[in-house]
Design an enzyme around this catalytic site. Structure first.
Site, short mmCIF file in Angstrom:
data_model
loop_
_atom_site.label_atom_id
_atom_site.label_comp_id
_atom_site.label_asym_id
_atom_site.label_seq_id
_atom_site.Cartn_x
_atom_site.Cartn_y
_atom_site.Cartn_z
N ASP A 101 0.86 -1.18 0.00
CA ASP A 101 0.00 0.00 0.00
C ASP A 101 0.90 1.23 0.00
OD1 ASP A 101 -2.47 1.51 0.49
OD2 ASP A 101 -3.20 -0.34 1.41
N ASP A 203 -3.35 4.52 -2.33
CA ASP A 203 -4.43 4.93 -1.45
C ASP A 203 -5.04 6.26 -1.91
OD1 ASP A 203 -5.88 4.53 1.11
OD2 ASP A 203 -4.93 6.44 1.64
N GLU A 268 -6.83 3.48 -5.99
CA GLU A 268 -8.12 3.58 -5.30
C GLU A 268 -8.70 4.97 -5.51
OE1 GLU A 268 -9.90 3.29 -0.79
OE2 GLU A 268 -8.37 4.74 -1.31
N HIS A 328 -11.25 -3.51 3.27
CA HIS A 328 -11.21 -3.19 4.69
C HIS A 328 -12.05 -1.96 5.05
CE1 HIS A 328 -8.43 -0.64 2.66
NE2 HIS A 328 -8.28 0.11 3.73
N ASP A 329 -12.72 -1.39 4.06
CA ASP A 329 -13.53 -0.19 4.32
C ASP A 329 -15.02 -0.43 4.20
OD1 ASP A 329 -11.27 1.49 4.65
OD2 ASP A 329 -11.12 1.80 2.49
C1 NOJ Z 1 -8.64 4.75 1.97
C2 NOJ Z 1 -8.31 3.58 2.82
O1 NOJ Z 1 -8.77 2.41 2.21
C3 NOJ Z 1 -8.93 3.82 4.19
O2 NOJ Z 1 -8.87 2.70 5.01
C4 NOJ Z 1 -8.26 5.00 4.81
O3 NOJ Z 1 -8.89 5.31 6.02
C5 NOJ Z 1 -8.31 6.21 3.89
N1 NOJ Z 1 -8.00 5.91 2.53
C6 NOJ Z 1 -7.34 7.25 4.34
O4 NOJ Z 1 -6.03 6.85 4.06
#
Ligand code: NOJ
Length: 527
Positions: A101, A203, A268, A328-329
């Site tokens: 990442d 990210d 992302e 994970h989100d």
């Molecule tokens: C996206 C990530 O997937 C998330 O987990 C994170 O909190 C935010 N970006 C900030 O980095």
């Protein structure tokens, strides 16, 4: 079709590991890199080709590693750089690629760059971050909101100026218009490339640049009560600025300067599909701008059919597709679509055209785990409670076996285990979804049509979704019964290769296919 010419990342299945939650090796209740190494054989057994590790860098953990205080190290909680090197060596020995990442949008407030930057208005690092004077009334420079709730600006008492943070105040945004920032972050990529990584997951890349004039965002006309407060404005000025594409191009060049196999950039960006397509950069940007369409979709055959068609039709020339069911989100697939649908969803993920990314635990049908208020860890949930935004439920430890802490740790897990871990774990026999995932991954490897063949929608009627995958001399048909009722549907003469129930392989028939409730099949067409 001969696929030997396709780069590895087009044929690969990627597996996301959230290091805190995969395997603990030292009993502190938090997963670590040494733990990941001990589970590589499992991933090989499953049929995975590449792992993506969520951040393991030194961090105060305000956002569990997405607040980086040193881009070129390993947080002691996860181990050491030597552990990372060993992980790469061990992965490589097993034919696994390693994607790490990269968090370029923001650092941690504890990063030495920010500590320096906030020291004084004339500090040489001042312009590495985004500082502005208060408005005449003392308020923040504009109306921008943070992704995690509240203003996206925090006033720093040391100098009386505000700094910008798209996420937590502990995650100040870097100023990507500053060439020194660009150079320093390029060095970070080089650091990891030299250590042998095979790619980066980028990210929140759409946040890299903000409107230079910092104009106020207009109100969001679609905002309704109950929506996350951050959606009150249409954030046109806050992200997805054109400059990001030049940066992606530069990184792609850097990756391409490394000999041997191709390194991959996975970006992302939570944006409308048309915008996401821009992140391919005409073949000069990201290789795989994440496609989150399945995460937001309802479990409805017609909806999915049109979503797939739309995604395929919007792909730029040469743009390789990719599919994601969970991360994970976001709420886990078994919770979003329900346990009956999870095997079908996995069959969909692994038979569509494009690189699939699997989220750890989804192969077990792991559902969101309720986390009692007193155990909440996620800052988002703490800042904006009551909107269901908390991500702890999807980050719970991987259940490996039925022992006390599911084989995840000898200590106390940092988040609760799934209540059914005694039966839902890797070692439990007869976890149909686990074995199905393995069978599907094996089938993908074996069938060129699934790996790189063309996609064609055949039909989506009531609750049945049917599509084909084509290679030279090979025609596969995937039929998914998304309803709770038995169905039959006309098909050409076929040999059944795999059912979601794993009990019909080898069946041959003509004309009519009978499907049980919630059953999906992959057929080889014999005509
Ligand atoms: C996206 C990530 O997937 C998330 O987990 C994170 O909190 C935010 N970006 C900030 O980095």
């Amino acid at each position: 079709m001969n696929t030997t010419g396709s780069p590895w990342w087009q044929k690969a299945a990627i597996y996301q590991i959230y290091p805190r939650s995969f395997q603990d090796s030292n009993g502190d209740g938090v997963g670590d890199l040494a733990g990941v190494i001990t589970r590589l054989d499992y991933l090989v057994w499953l049929g995975i080709d590449a792992i993506w590790l969520s951040p393991f860098y030194p961090s105060p953990m305000a956002d569990f590693g997405y607040d980086v205080s040193d881009y070129c190290g390993v947080d002691p909680i996860f181990g050491t750089l030597a552990d990372f090197d060993r992980l790469v060596t061990e992965a490589r020995a097993r034919g696994l690629k390693v994607i790490v990442d990269f968090v370029p949008n923001h650092t941690s407030e504890a990063h030495p760059w920010f500590v320096e930057s906030r020291g004084s208005r004339d500090n040489p690092k001042r312009d590495w971050f985004i500082w502005r004077d208060p408005r005449p009334d003392g308020g923040p420079p504009n109306n921008w909101l943070s992704e995690f709730g509240g203003a996206a600006w925090t006033k720093d008492e040391i100098t009386g100026q505000y700094y910008y943070h798209a996420y937590l105040p502990q995650q100040p945004d870097l100023n990507w218009r500053n060439p020194a920032v660009r150079a320093a972050m390029r060095d970070v990529l080089t650091f990891w490339l030299e250590r042998g990584v095979d790619g980066f997951r980028l990210d929140t890349i759409h946040h890299l640049f903000e409107d230079e004039g910092l104009r106020d965002n207009p109100p969001n006309p679609d905002f309704k009560d109950g929506m996350a407060p951050t959606l009150r404005f249409d954030r046109v000025h806050q992200f997805d600025q054109p400059e990001v594409h030049g940066i992606l191009q530069d990184w792609r060049h850097l990756l391409e300067s490394y000999p041997g196999h191709e390194r991959v950039l996975v970006s992302e960006a939570y944006l409308p599909l048309e915008k996401v397509m821009g992140y391919y950069g005409g073949g000069k940007g990201a290789h795989l701008p994440f496609n989150f369409q399945l995460i937001g979709a309802p479990w409805d055959a017609a909806f999915l059919a049109s979503l797939i068609t739309r995604y395929e039709s919007l792909l730029p020339p040469g743009g390789w597709p990719n599919w994601v069911l969970g991360n994970h989100d976001r709420s886990r697939v078994a919770s979003r679509f329900g346990p009956d649908a999870a095997p079908l969803a996995t069959m969909l993920l692994l038979t569509l055209r494009g690189t699939p990314t699997l989220y750890y635990g989804d192969e077990l049908g792991l559902a969101d785990v309720p986390v009692p208020p007193e155990m909440v860890q996620d800052p988002w949930e703490k800042l904006v409670p009551g909107f269901g935004l908390g991500r702890d439920p999807v980050r719970t430890p991987m259940p490996w076996d039925a022992s006390a802490s599911a084989g995840f740790t000898t200590g106390t897990p940092w988040l609760p285990l799934n209540a059914d871990f005694a039966t839902r774990n890797v070692a439990a026999e007869k976890n149909n979804l686990l074995l199905l995932t393995r069978d599907l991954l094996a089938l993908r490897k074996h069938e060129t049509a699934l790996q790189t063949g063309a996609y064609g929608l055949i039909e989506s009627r009531s609750d049945i979704l049917t599509y084909e995958r084509l290679a030279v001399d090979r025609r596969l048909q995937v039929v998914l019964n998304m309803s709770a009722a038995a169905q039959h549907t006309p098909v050409p003469a076929y040999e059944l290769l795999l059912s979601t129930r794993r009990d019909r392989a080898g069946e041959m028939a003509e004309r009519l296919l009978r499907l049980r409730p919630h059953e999906g099949v992959v057929l080889a067409i014999r005509e």
